[in-house]
Scaffold this motif. Structure first.
Motif, short mmCIF file in Angstrom:
data_model
loop_
_atom_site.label_atom_id
_atom_site.label_comp_id
_atom_site.label_asym_id
_atom_site.label_seq_id
_atom_site.Cartn_x
_atom_site.Cartn_y
_atom_site.Cartn_z
N THR A 138 36.77 21.87 57.91
CA THR A 138 35.76 21.08 58.60
C THR A 138 35.46 19.84 57.77
O THR A 138 35.70 19.81 56.56
CB THR A 138 34.46 21.87 58.81
N ASN A 168 32.56 15.50 62.33
CA ASN A 168 33.85 15.73 62.97
C ASN A 168 34.29 14.47 63.73
O ASN A 168 33.51 13.55 63.91
CB ASN A 168 33.85 16.96 63.89
N THR A 172 42.21 15.53 62.20
CA THR A 172 42.17 16.84 61.56
C THR A 172 42.10 16.62 60.06
O THR A 172 42.91 15.90 59.50
CB THR A 172 43.43 17.66 61.90
#
Length: 189
Positions: A138, A168, A172
């Protein structure tokens, strides 16, 4: 072209002449893919070369083929591997993999206790990262210093990142944690 005719090495001041080509290809490639690669200035690439934090790929004749660099964060707790780009003429020949391996090795050598970060929207980079031992994480596991996120300001997805309070985005986040730190983390759990 034979992949053996490509040299992947530490970039230095003699490679500064490629900085404009590198940043131009980064921007062009991001536009074509509609991806979130952030813009870099030629001066920022030159700085990485002068600091010994860049990896470049060239043909034996001196044609630019690819580049990546590392950046240090959190007083050496983190090192990011960033800006990986390969010239379209030289793609699908293993050059990105060779560059990624060398910039990762350089990061580990210079900062052996640091966690290594790679943030991407590209599946090929995610696969390379996984081969090197990176795991998806995360955004909360990344550096919290504001300057870390400044590199994302020119990204097409920056408004998403900012609206999510840097927790976020469409990218990724992947992290390599040195064995020593993984062992201590497991023992604390």
């Amino acid at each position: 072209m034979n992949p053996d005719s490509i040299i992947v090495r530490l970039a230095g001041p003699e490679d500064e002449k490629y900085a404009g080509t590198i940043t131009g290809e980064m921007e062009h490639s991001a536009l074509l893919r509609g991806s979130g690669i952030s813009k870099r200035s030629p001066q920022s690439i030159i700085t990485k070369m002068r600091e010994g934090k860049g990896v470049i790929a060239l043909t034996r004749q001196g044609t630019w083929a690819g580049f990546s660099y590392m950046e240090v964060w959190g007083n050496g707790e983190f090192v990011s591997n960033s800006g990986l780009i390969v010239s379209p003429v030289f793609r699908n020949r293993g050059i990105a993999k060779a560059i990624k391996k060398l910039v990762f090795s350089l990061s580990r050598k210079k900062y052996p206790k640091a966690k290594v970060i790679s943030i991407t929207t590209g599946l090929p980079i995610m696969k390379l990262n996984a081969l090197l031992g990176f795991m998806p994480v995360t955004f909360g596991e990344l550096p919290r210093e504001k300057t870390f996120w400044h590199g994302c300001k020119s990204c097409v997805n920056y408004s998403i990142l900012k609206s999510k309070q840097y927790r976020n985005c469409l990218c990724t986040a992947m992290l390599y944690t040195p064995r020593e730190k993984r062992s201590r983390q497991k023992g604390a759990a």
